[in-house]
Design a protein around this motif. Structure first.
Motif: not given
Length: 385
Positions: A218, A222, A275, A343, A345-347
């Motif tokens: 993440m 992200v 997220p 969905y 990595w932040t899911s």
């Protein structure tokens, strides 16, 4: 006893950073090497109730020393394991004393202070576990990458040996409570509040593990943090855990149930915000710190079990750490399922927040049941906690 929890925490978490080295040395795949972690967790889940029940009549100080000695032997054996299957067996053995050690050590610590300082005493025992994530795990990973995973396990065994000697030297001998027996310990399982507290731990605390299991990809994919900076950000997780342990223990001593409820709400907010906070590195760092802080609920739950387990405190206190390992497994499983479903990595944050909502439901049930029993007419028959 905090040194013992530091040894256990280091031994439990260090393997996560040593999987590539271990897989290469034993000529297995990394997923197969990951089964070594599962073997340890299985040992925790099995060992916590079995040891607490079978050794109910043993004095707590000799039990803590014996458990730490078993942990040390398991790690020394792991360092010398000739192959994959022997290592699996030895990691299972190493996990057996984990839950019972923390449960019994927490009871000893609480018995040594006034009632209003119980959570802080328990927090000092748990402090070793949080420091393991801040210091022990990074040092063990660095050491393993430099000299190999075998010496790392040997060092963990050495720390455990030192912990056993210090317990022998400094912890007072506490007499076995009158009437202690396996059946009396099993009596804790008849109490709904024990199951509800364990359920809050197993479900409500899984969010931390959901996020932390996948936090590295993440941060890199992200947030866009360079790989070299990831360890520094991860150190904030250990800082958050340490702060949560210290502050959460003080909060629990002042208001136990409000602390549990308040921390569950904090979990929902901090995990649900992942997220959004993960998009930029300053807020991502803050998010990692906040997720680490959610461990503050752990000491409160451990103290709550002391209140509701009646005469089965050893079993209930030991099962708390089995519940944390269930939370670990559930969090990683559900977080991974969300990622696999596309969905992102932040899911893992919203998944963890939903788990915390489940914890709130169980907490509300516990509060309702307690109030119902307190307000119900009592015809001389004690109500079950």
């Amino acid at each position: 006893m905090a040194i013992g929890s530091f040894a256990i925490g280091t031994g439990e978490f260090a393997i996560m950073g040593l999987l590539p080295n271990l897989a290469g040395d034993l000529q297995i795949t990394e997923p197969e090497a990951g089964h070594v972690i599962s073997a340890y967790a299985l040992g925790v889940v099995v060992g916590a109730p079995v040891i607490a029940v079978l050794f109910a009549r043993f004095a707590r100080k000799p039990m803590v020393i014996s458990l730490m000695a078993l942990f040390a032997l398991g790690n020394f054996g792991s360092a010398m394991a000739p192959d994959y299957w022997s290592l699996m067996a030895l990691r299972f053995v190493s996990g057996l004393p984990h839950g019972a050690y923390f449960g019994i050590a927490a009871l000893i610590a609480a018995s040594m202070v006034d009632h209003g300082y119980r959570a802080r005493a328990v927090g000092r025992v748990m402090l070793g576990l949080t420091l393991a994530t801040l210091i022990g795990m990074p040092v063990a990973t660095w050491m393993g990458q430099g000299v190999g995973w075998r010496p790392t396990f040997a060092v963990v065994g050495g720390i455990a040996t030192v912990a056993a000697v210090m317990v022998l030297r400094f912890v007072p001998l506490i007499a076995v409570s009158e009437g202690a027996s396996p059946l009396r310990e099993l009596g804790a399982l008849k109490r709904p509040q024990v199951w509800l507290t364990l359920g809050i731990c197993a479900i409500g605390c899984g969010g931390m593990f959901s996020v932390f299991t996948y936090v590295v990809p993440m941060l890199t994919e992200v947030t866009g943090i360079a790989t070299g900076w990831v360890p520094a950000v991860l150190a904030l997780f250990g800082v958050g855990m340490t702060l949560g342990n210290v502050i959460g223990a003080r909060m629990a001593d002042r208001a136990l149930m409000p602390t549990i409820g308040g921390m569950l709400v904090f979990n929902i907010v901090s995990l649900g915000a992942v997220p959004f906070l993960a998009l930029y590195w300053p807020t991502a760092a803050l998010s990692v710190l906040m997720v680490g802080f959610t461990v503050a609920i752990g000491t409160a739950l451990q103290t709550r079990l002391m209140d509701v387990a009646a005469d089965g405190q050893t079993l209930a206190a030991s099962l708390n750490h089995a519940a944390f390992n269930i939370a670990n497994a559930l969090g990683a499983l559900l977080g991974g399922a969300a990622i696999a479903a596309g969905y992102g990595w932040t899911s893992t944050g919203p998944v963890g927040a939903l788990m915390a909502v489940g914890g709130v439901v169980l907490f509300a049930w516990s509060v309702w049941l307690e109030r119902r029993d307190r307000d119900a007419p009592n015809d001389g028959v004690p109500m079950a906690a």
